[in-house]
Design an enzyme around this catalytic site. Structure first.
Site, PDB file in Angstrom:
ATOM      1  N   SER A   1       0.680  -1.065  -0.009  1.00 40.48           N
ATOM      2  CA  SER A   1      -0.085  -0.051   0.051  1.00 40.48           C
ATOM      3  C   SER A   1       0.949   0.974  -0.053  1.00 40.48           C
ATOM      4  O   SER A   1       1.797   1.466  -0.941  1.00 40.48           O
ATOM      5  CB  SER A   1      -0.799  -0.023   1.045  1.00 40.48           C
ATOM      6  OG  SER A   1      -1.834   0.880   0.948  1.00 40.48           O
TER       7      SER A   1
ATOM      8  N   ASP B   1      -0.550  -3.924  -3.922  1.00 38.19           N
ATOM      9  CA  ASP B   1      -1.589  -3.255  -4.046  1.00 38.19           C
ATOM     10  C   ASP B   1      -1.150  -1.813  -3.741  1.00 38.19           C
ATOM     11  O   ASP B   1      -1.698  -1.272  -2.676  1.00 38.19           O
ATOM     12  CB  ASP B   1      -2.750  -3.727  -3.167  1.00 38.19           C
ATOM     13  CG  ASP B   1      -3.890  -3.089  -3.895  1.00 38.19           C
ATOM     14  OD1 ASP B   1      -4.267  -3.182  -5.204  1.00 38.19           O
ATOM     15  OD2 ASP B   1      -5.114  -2.862  -3.190  1.00 38.19           O
TER      16      ASP B   1
ATOM     17  N   HIS C   1      -7.762  -5.313  -0.714  1.00 35.93           N
ATOM     18  CA  HIS C   1      -6.515  -4.655  -0.524  1.00 35.93           C
ATOM     19  C   HIS C   1      -5.534  -5.665  -0.014  1.00 35.93           C
ATOM     20  O   HIS C   1      -4.235  -5.684  -0.536  1.00 35.93           O
ATOM     21  CB  HIS C   1      -6.777  -3.419   0.307  1.00 35.93           C
ATOM     22  CG  HIS C   1      -5.623  -2.341   0.304  1.00 35.93           C
ATOM     23  ND1 HIS C   1      -5.144  -2.056  -1.000  1.00 35.93           N
ATOM     24  CD2 HIS C   1      -5.124  -1.760   1.190  1.00 35.93           C
ATOM     25  CE1 HIS C   1      -4.209  -1.226  -0.618  1.00 35.93           C
ATOM     26  NE2 HIS C   1      -4.029  -0.853   0.694  1.00 35.93           N
TER      27      HIS C   1
END
Length: 451
Positions: A154, A178, A248
């Site tokens: 992330s 991601d 996610h």
């Protein structure tokens, strides 16, 4: 004097009791997220010699880090509740299982823990500066940038990118799991992860419609299930917190699966998910073409092939199962029909081996068009790989609930494995499929001429 020695001894005991013998990831509460936390970056070193007890290191103390080995940095992202990442320990141990390396957990939980995402995002470049100072000391001690590998999750993916920019893209590799989308979507390369940030950049996009970044960011960008809704994740808010983070986080668990011996996820380079599902992009791995890229840790096996491309970038698609290890096995179902009229519909295929194991694939994402004497090649995905198929069943459906029932007259059906093209292909001839009625049969080996 005796009293002085006794006092010093007691103080040493007190110090040893209060010091953290094995540093662990910072654990904060939701209260900390509400009031906010100032940035404090901690680096924890794991090796095969200290797999379960980390050693705290910093730019002035490299500890037991062996600069002649690969060093992998694991960088987490936004932590709105302050809790440690549930996947961190598995990732550290998995990396040490596959290679004798240094693994450094980058703990910036004090800084990432906040309910205000913008506050965490604003600290990413500062984290990158701390990492550069540490890597600079590694280089002084004889380390090579070729051996630096950064795995960023992330916001951590963009942190890895910022570090890479400071070394003009000479880091060995960056993997973005991601990469965060909010506040980064549409930003120029200098403000986010970019293919030029390392010698090889691979990215897994698992939540492109919410928390993740949609567009390609690496030399190879993997889009599981098209990068959207991941199988097994909640579809509605009734799923609680998992509804928001499951897609996610799936990128991390897919990467973890690549560290285990029971699953190698193959991806297929393609321009779009639709083309992949329609079987237009699954020829890699079939001689004389190059092998198909593998997801996760071994994705860099495709690095040399990408160097031949201009630009050296590609997108790759694949589907997964709902649960770990997520692997699916691809087959082509080739059907030639002899209906006088065109038939449109979907096929469900079920395989069974002699032991009674059954695996099923519904090929219904887009209706197939069956024309007389034309071969239709359908891409089937199974969550089990049956070595020796004893029986096959087919169901044809037009999707109509009411109205006439149609027949599909099959001149020849052929089943061929993409994962194992060396396996004998299986055939069956002269079948009549009644709509919504399962037809079970024993296949035979296809003649050599048809292979």
């Amino acid at each position: 004097m005796l009293r002085l020695y006794f006092f010093i001894s007691v103080m040493c005991l007190v110090k040893s009791d209060t010091d953290e013998t094995c540093p662990s990831f910072t654990r904060l509460s939701f209260h900390s997220a509400v009031v906010g936390t100032g940035l404090n970056v901690r680096l924890m070193l794991y090796t095969r010699r200290n797999r379960t007890c980390a050693q705290a290191v910093n730019s002035t103390f490299l500890g037991n880090l062996n600069v002649t080995k690969k060093t992998t940095f694991v960088v987490h992202g936004f932590r709105p509740t302050g809790s440690p990442p549930v996947w961190m320990e598995d990732l550290v141990q998995g990396l040490l299982d596959v290679e004798d390396m240094n693994v450094i957990v980058v703990d910036w939980n004090r800084g990432a823990t906040t309910v205000i995402y913008n506050h965490a995002s604003s600290k990413t470049r500062k984290v990158a500066v701390v990492l550069k100072e540490f890597i600079d000391q590694m280089l002084v001690q004889g380390a090579s940038l070729d051996d630096i590998y950064m795995i960023g999750v992330s916001l951590g993916a963009h942190i890895a990118g910022f570090v890479g920019k400071m070394y003009n893209g000479q880091l060995g590799r960056i993997t973005g799991l991601d990469p965060a989308g909010p506040l980064f979507n549409g930003r120029p390369p200098e403000d986010r992860l970019d293919p030029g940030d390392a010698q090889f950049v691979d990215v897994i996009h698992s939540d492109i419609d919410a928390l993740g970044y949609k567009e390609p960011l690496g030399n190879i960008d993997f889009y599981p299930n098209g990068g959207l809704d991941q199988p097994g994740c909640p579809k509605t808010i009734l799923g609680g917190l998992r509804y928001f983070k499951c897609d996610h986080q799936r990128s991390v668990y897919l990467y973890l699966s690549s560290l285990r011996e029971n699953c190698s996820i193959t991806a297929y380079p393609c321009d779009s998910y639709r083309d992949y599902r329609n079987g237009k992009c699954v020829n890699c791995g079939i001689p004389p073409k190059e092998s198909c890229p593998l997801l996760g840790y071994y994705a860099d096996n495709w690095k040399e092939y990408l160097k031949q491309k201009d630009p050296p970038m590609t997108k790759a698609f694949f589907d997964t199962a709902e649960k770990e290890p997520f692997c699916m096995y691809h087959y082509f179902v080739d059907i030639i029909t002899w209906n006088k009229n065109i038939r449109r519909g979907s096929i469900t295929i079920k395989l069974r081996d002699k032991a009674g194991n059954i695996t099923e694939s519904k090929i219904n994402h887009e209706p197939a068009v069956f024309q007389k004497y034309h071969q239709v090649s359908l891409l089937a995905r199974f969550n089990q790989d049956l070595d020796k198929v004893a029986t096959i069943s087919l169901v044809f459906s037009t999707g109509s609930v009411i109205g006439p029932r149609y027949k599909l007259r099959v001149l020849r059906m052929k089943l061929r494995s993409l994962a194992h093209p060396e396996r004998p292909q299986l055939c069956r001839y002269d079948l009549v499929l009644m709509e919504n009625i399962e037809t079970v049969f024993q296949p035979i080996l296809c003649p050599k001429l048809l292979m």
